[in-house]
Design an enzyme around this catalytic site. Sequence first.
Site, PDB file in Angstrom:
ATOM      1  N   PHE A 273       0.832  -1.204   0.000  1.00  0.00           N
ATOM      2  CA  PHE A 273       0.000   0.000   0.000  1.00  0.00           C
ATOM      3  C   PHE A 273       0.865   1.252   0.000  1.00  0.00           C
ATOM      4  CE2 PHE A 273      -2.625   3.308   2.073  1.00  0.00           C
ATOM      5  CZ  PHE A 273      -3.747   3.253   1.249  1.00  0.00           C
ATOM      6  N   VAL A 274       0.475   2.186  -0.876  1.00  0.00           N
ATOM      7  CA  VAL A 274       1.120   3.501  -0.932  1.00  0.00           C
ATOM      8  C   VAL A 274       0.010   4.543  -0.797  1.00  0.00           C
ATOM      9  CG1 VAL A 274       2.439   5.105  -2.378  1.00  0.00           C
ATOM     10  CG2 VAL A 274       3.010   2.662  -2.366  1.00  0.00           C
TER      11      VAL A 274
ATOM     12  N   ARG B 175       1.785   6.473  -8.308  1.00  0.00           N
ATOM     13  CA  ARG B 175       2.267   6.740  -9.667  1.00  0.00           C
ATOM     14  C   ARG B 175       3.637   7.423  -9.689  1.00  0.00           C
ATOM     15  NH1 ARG B 175      -2.924   6.976  -9.178  1.00  0.00           N
ATOM     16  NH2 ARG B 175      -2.862   9.117  -8.413  1.00  0.00           N
TER      17      ARG B 175
ATOM     18  N   GLY C  35       6.366   5.252  -8.656  1.00  0.00           N
ATOM     19  CA  GLY C  35       7.297   4.120  -8.623  1.00  0.00           C
ATOM     20  C   GLY C  35       7.506   3.518  -7.242  1.00  0.00           C
ATOM     21  N   PHE C  36       6.768   4.000  -6.229  1.00  0.00           N
ATOM     22  CA  PHE C  36       6.992   3.493  -4.873  1.00  0.00           C
ATOM     23  C   PHE C  36       6.487   2.062  -4.690  1.00  0.00           C
ATOM     24  CE2 PHE C  36       6.933   8.159  -3.692  1.00  0.00           C
ATOM     25  CZ  PHE C  36       8.287   8.214  -3.414  1.00  0.00           C
TER      26      PHE C  36
ATOM     27  N   ASN D 233      -8.699  -5.767 -11.894  1.00  0.00           N
ATOM     28  CA  ASN D 233      -7.750  -4.666 -11.719  1.00  0.00           C
ATOM     29  C   ASN D 233      -6.665  -4.754 -12.792  1.00  0.00           C
ATOM     30  OD1 ASN D 233      -6.212  -2.565 -10.765  1.00  0.00           O
ATOM     31  ND2 ASN D 233      -6.186  -3.288  -8.638  1.00  0.00           N
ATOM     32  N   VAL D 234      -7.077  -4.403 -14.020  1.00  0.00           N
ATOM     33  CA  VAL D 234      -6.192  -4.615 -15.177  1.00  0.00           C
ATOM     34  C   VAL D 234      -4.907  -3.783 -15.090  1.00  0.00           C
ATOM     35  CG1 VAL D 234      -7.957  -5.391 -16.800  1.00  0.00           C
ATOM     36  CG2 VAL D 234      -7.572  -2.938 -16.482  1.00  0.00           C
ATOM     37  N   ASN D 235      -4.988  -2.604 -14.486  1.00  0.00           N
ATOM     38  CA  ASN D 235      -3.774  -1.801 -14.350  1.00  0.00           C
ATOM     39  C   ASN D 235      -2.762  -2.486 -13.439  1.00  0.00           C
ATOM     40  OD1 ASN D 235      -4.625   0.229 -16.037  1.00  0.00           O
ATOM     41  ND2 ASN D 235      -5.588   1.409 -14.392  1.00  0.00           N
TER      42      ASN D 235
ATOM     43  N   TYR E 139       2.125  -5.784 -12.588  1.00  0.00           N
ATOM     44  CA  TYR E 139       2.783  -6.978 -12.046  1.00  0.00           C
ATOM     45  C   TYR E 139       3.444  -7.792 -13.157  1.00  0.00           C
ATOM     46  CZ  TYR E 139       0.255  -5.988  -7.696  1.00  0.00           C
ATOM     47  OH  TYR E 139      -0.226  -5.408  -6.555  1.00  0.00           O
TER      48      TYR E 139
END
Lengths: 228, 228
Positions: free
Chosen positions: A156-157, A163, A165-166, A194-196, A201
């Site tokens: 989780f960020v 967006r 890169g974390f 969750n296609v994004n 991944y």
Amino acid sequence: MAAAAPPPPPTPAPVEALPKSTPAGHTLFSRIRLATPSDVPHIHKLVHQMAVFEHLTHQFAATESALSSTLFNSQAFHSFTIFILEVSPNPFPESTVNPLYKPKVQVLNLELPIEDPERERFKAEGDDVVVAGFVLFFPNYSTFLAKPGFYVEDLFVRECYRRKGFGKMLLSAVAKQAVEMGYGRVEWSVLDWNVNAIKFYEEMGAKILQEWRICRLTGEALEAYGPC
Amino acid sequence: MAAAAPPPPPTPAPVEALPKSTPAGHTLFSRIRLATPSDVPHIHKLVHQMAVFEHLTHQFAATESALSSTLFNSQAFHSFTIFILEVSPNPFPESTVNPLYKPKVQVLNLELPIEDPERERFKAEGDDVVVAGFVLFFPNYSTFLAKPGFYVEDLFVRECYRRKGFGKMLLSAVAKQAVEMGYGRVEWSVLDWNVNAIKFYEEMGAKILQEWRICRLTGEALEAYGPC
């Protein structure tokens, strides 16, 4: 690391740098380190934000004391383990040597500064350091490989740090740790719509196991197996 | 536990009995106990049979020494844990007290005796005791519950012992252990086309999480995250 310290050069030599933006951009230092019991209040807030994000607050039952009593009972990496992501406009001090994990530092050059509406709630050690995310993982085991691996339960960020890169940094840190320990796999789960996330991944090298489904026994259905 | 011991009554009082068959049937005693390092040769053969059953022998890379060096390094239930299923035509002796787990004994009355073509390969302690299956599990963690659970990595019963309730016994033993430890969930995975397994798991109270997919980073894709 005083708040008034002069701004550091954009990409100091000893740290890995993410792709640069404009030379005149805003510098943000990030650090991934092992969590300690003193991080529990922040972890609790982060898990709650994750539940809100996933529309699963009805499943959220964690308290700080329940987290404290169930985490940090074993040596890092041998049971439930948490990496904390922190960010700061100033360089992090040389960390006190933790024999279990050397913190990973990266520098970002952003076109615009990040406005963090919750920086007071997520302030960490030091005036300028803010907790931005976490990853929780623990060992799993493959009998086919006869090797342990890691399972990533949560990644989780916080919203204003996405967006950048974390997420990749956190997951990469787990993967790197797995390789260093000679482990065979890193696994986690993703929602099929969750296609994004799936694209992200796959770009990181993961395969999506399309045929497997997770089975869960919980609540009253689980309690039924206990002593009468 | 002599081989010549007189046959016991069909359902002795102190043990739980599975549904009875004919009073004149064949009695089979079963026991679930914690595995020990001396079980590794049997575990290795069972895992290989599982790979054959799943048509995944190309993924099978386990050796006895790799299993020995990666299992049994932590206290049972706190890391990778194996229950062994044994069967015998004779009652099991009172087990030496294992403070971590009291073996679970059940008695089956079968219409026909089970012909085990591999009984010599799977002989356990005692002339009449044969290893019939195993379950491997380890702790996982839910941040929403702030509680550990168990993840069942492998559940396997040798072919001639299937459709007798042993799979349910093994999975129930894990669920019961989870309840006794105050854990919140037991989870495992199933192939989406294995409708019989899914029906069986649902009858045991499990929910199938239809939307979640497992992501796996392994082999060269994982090694790429390691030190150069």
